[in-house]
Scaffold this active site. Structure first.
Site, PDB file in Angstrom:
ATOM      1  N   GLY A   8      -8.101   9.125   9.129  1.00  0.00           N
ATOM      2  CA  GLY A   8      -8.439   9.253  10.536  1.00  0.00           C
ATOM      3  C   GLY A   8      -9.498  10.281  10.848  1.00  0.00           C
ATOM      4  O   GLY A   8      -9.827  10.494  12.017  1.00  0.00           O
TER       5      GLY A   8
ATOM      6  N   LYS B 123       0.884  -1.168   0.000  1.00  0.00           N
ATOM      7  CA  LYS B 123       0.000   0.000   0.000  1.00  0.00           C
ATOM      8  C   LYS B 123       0.917   1.211   0.000  1.00  0.00           C
ATOM      9  O   LYS B 123       1.578   1.513   0.996  1.00  0.00           O
ATOM     10  CB  LYS B 123      -0.910   0.013   1.234  1.00  0.00           C
ATOM     11  CG  LYS B 123      -1.703   1.307   1.347  1.00  0.00           C
ATOM     12  CD  LYS B 123      -2.581   1.371   2.580  1.00  0.00           C
ATOM     13  CE  LYS B 123      -2.932   2.819   2.873  1.00  0.00           C
ATOM     14  NZ  LYS B 123      -3.828   2.969   4.035  1.00  0.00           N
TER      15      LYS B 123
ATOM     16  N   ALA C 112      -9.431   5.304   3.514  1.00  0.00           N
ATOM     17  CA  ALA C 112      -9.280   6.435   4.427  1.00  0.00           C
ATOM     18  C   ALA C 112     -10.519   7.318   4.529  1.00  0.00           C
ATOM     19  O   ALA C 112     -11.227   7.548   3.554  1.00  0.00           O
ATOM     20  CB  ALA C 112      -8.100   7.329   4.032  1.00  0.00           C
TER      21      ALA C 112
ATOM     22  N   THR D 134      -9.395   3.442  11.715  1.00  0.00           N
ATOM     23  CA  THR D 134      -9.749   4.180  12.931  1.00  0.00           C
ATOM     24  C   THR D 134     -11.203   3.965  13.348  1.00  0.00           C
ATOM     25  O   THR D 134     -11.505   3.862  14.543  1.00  0.00           O
ATOM     26  CB  THR D 134      -9.477   5.686  12.712  1.00  0.00           C
ATOM     27  OG1 THR D 134      -8.161   5.849  12.172  1.00  0.00           O
ATOM     28  CG2 THR D 134      -9.573   6.460  14.008  1.00  0.00           C
TER      29      THR D 134
END
Lengths: 67, 258
Positions: free
Chosen positions: B156, B95, B183, B206
């Protein structure tokens, strides 16, 4: 002969002649780690043939949590 | 749909960072049904050997790992990190993150394309963390990438799909390229929305790790991803602006003043 290097960003002194010896000396024996010397990847198979010199920057990394 | 020849049974990819404990991480991965988890590399101390236990845990779960180059700001750092990851994790998957800006953790797309080319040429299977820019996406494919991972929102942030227009355009523009929203996903509804747009998978961390009950949230995400995918395959209706009665009008009884 003692060599002054930087190990993971910290000054370190070592008696190790090669990168492989350094791993043994610093307690990494048997650990799953990868190494870089002066910013370049240093494959496992080359560690025993890689001498250390004063001022070398060694990075030793291991698996860690990631996103 | 496959990712460099690998066809996962779950379209949820999960990050392994920020969990309250290794045990909770293990429970969350199991509850998510994820077959692909992201991992990283950090400096290891010969005394503490902190990474060794983590690696044993991941191996015991029988999942496939996708190592990242998180935190890398230059092509050289990213390439070296990828090379180290390939040796440690024994996978050519990477990644690829090349960060260009610290407040948003926005990819440096110029460095990203360059690093993707170098890594693809040396045999890596690159999963590039990118923006919604179609021109950059095209360059990444030319550089050898066979998967694209546009952001939903900054890493996040939990903001969900910030630019649905861009994500929809990317899906339409590259109908045959495996696409992963990576994300910014904060809720299962965000993941479902990504799947409804036709994305092949979502990658998040997250939202599960920082939930009060990570394992339960992981299970919720698994359901949402399945629901969103099923909805996509079921060919959703087109939205319209005006109401249209769903109950037939013909045959309605006349019961007073019209």
């Amino acid at each position: 002969m003692t060599v002054s290097i930087e190990l993971n960003g910290e000054p370190a002194a070592t008696e190790a002649a090669t990168l492989a010896d350094l791993l043994d000396e610093k307690g990494y024996n048997g650990a799953v780690v990868a190494t870089a010397l002066n910013g370049t990847f240093l494959p496992k198979g080359l560690r025993a043939d890689t001498p250390l010199s004063d001022g070398d920057a060694v990075e030793i990394v291991a698996p860690m949590q990631g996103g | 749909m496959d990712f460099y020849g690998f066809e996962p049974s779950s379209r949820l990819f999960l990050g392994t960072a920020q969990y309250p404990s290794p045990a909770v991480l293990g429970e969350a991965i199991r509850a998510s049904g994820a077959e692909v988890v992201t991992v990283s590399l950090r400096r290891e101390s010969g005394a503490a050997r902190a990474g060794q236990g983590f690696w044993e845990l991941i191996r015991s779960l029988g999942v496939r790992v996708l190592p990242n180059t998180a935190g890398c700001h230059s092509v050289r750092e990213a390439v070296t990190t990828a090379e180290m990851a390939r040796e440690v994790f024994e996978t050519d998957w990477i990644k690829l993150e090349v960060i260009g800006e610290d407040d948003t953790l926005q990819p440096d797309v110029f460095g990203l394309v360059e690093a993707a080319r170098i890594l693809s040429e040396s045999g890596f299977r690159v999963f590039p963390y990118t923006t919604g820019d179609l021109v950059v996406a095209e360059r990444l494919l030319q550089a050898g990438c066979e998967v694209l991972m546009p952001w939903g929102a900054p890493i996040g942030s939990g903001r969900g799909l910030n630019n649905v227009f861009a994500l929809r355009a990317m899906r339409a523009h590259f109908p045959d390229v495996p696409l992963v929203v990576d994300a910014g996903i904060g809720l299962p509804s965000h993941a479902a929305a990504a799947m409804e747009l036709g994305y092949d998978a979502v990658l998040l961390n997250t939202a599960v790790a920082k939930a009060g009950d990570p394992a339960r949230m992981a299970a919720a995400f698994a359901q949402a991803v399945e629901a969103g995918r099923a909805a996509r395959e079921a060919d959703p209706m087109e939205p319209r602006d005006m109401a249209r009665p769903s109950t037939p009008v013909i045959g309605r009884a006349v019961l007073g003043d019209a």
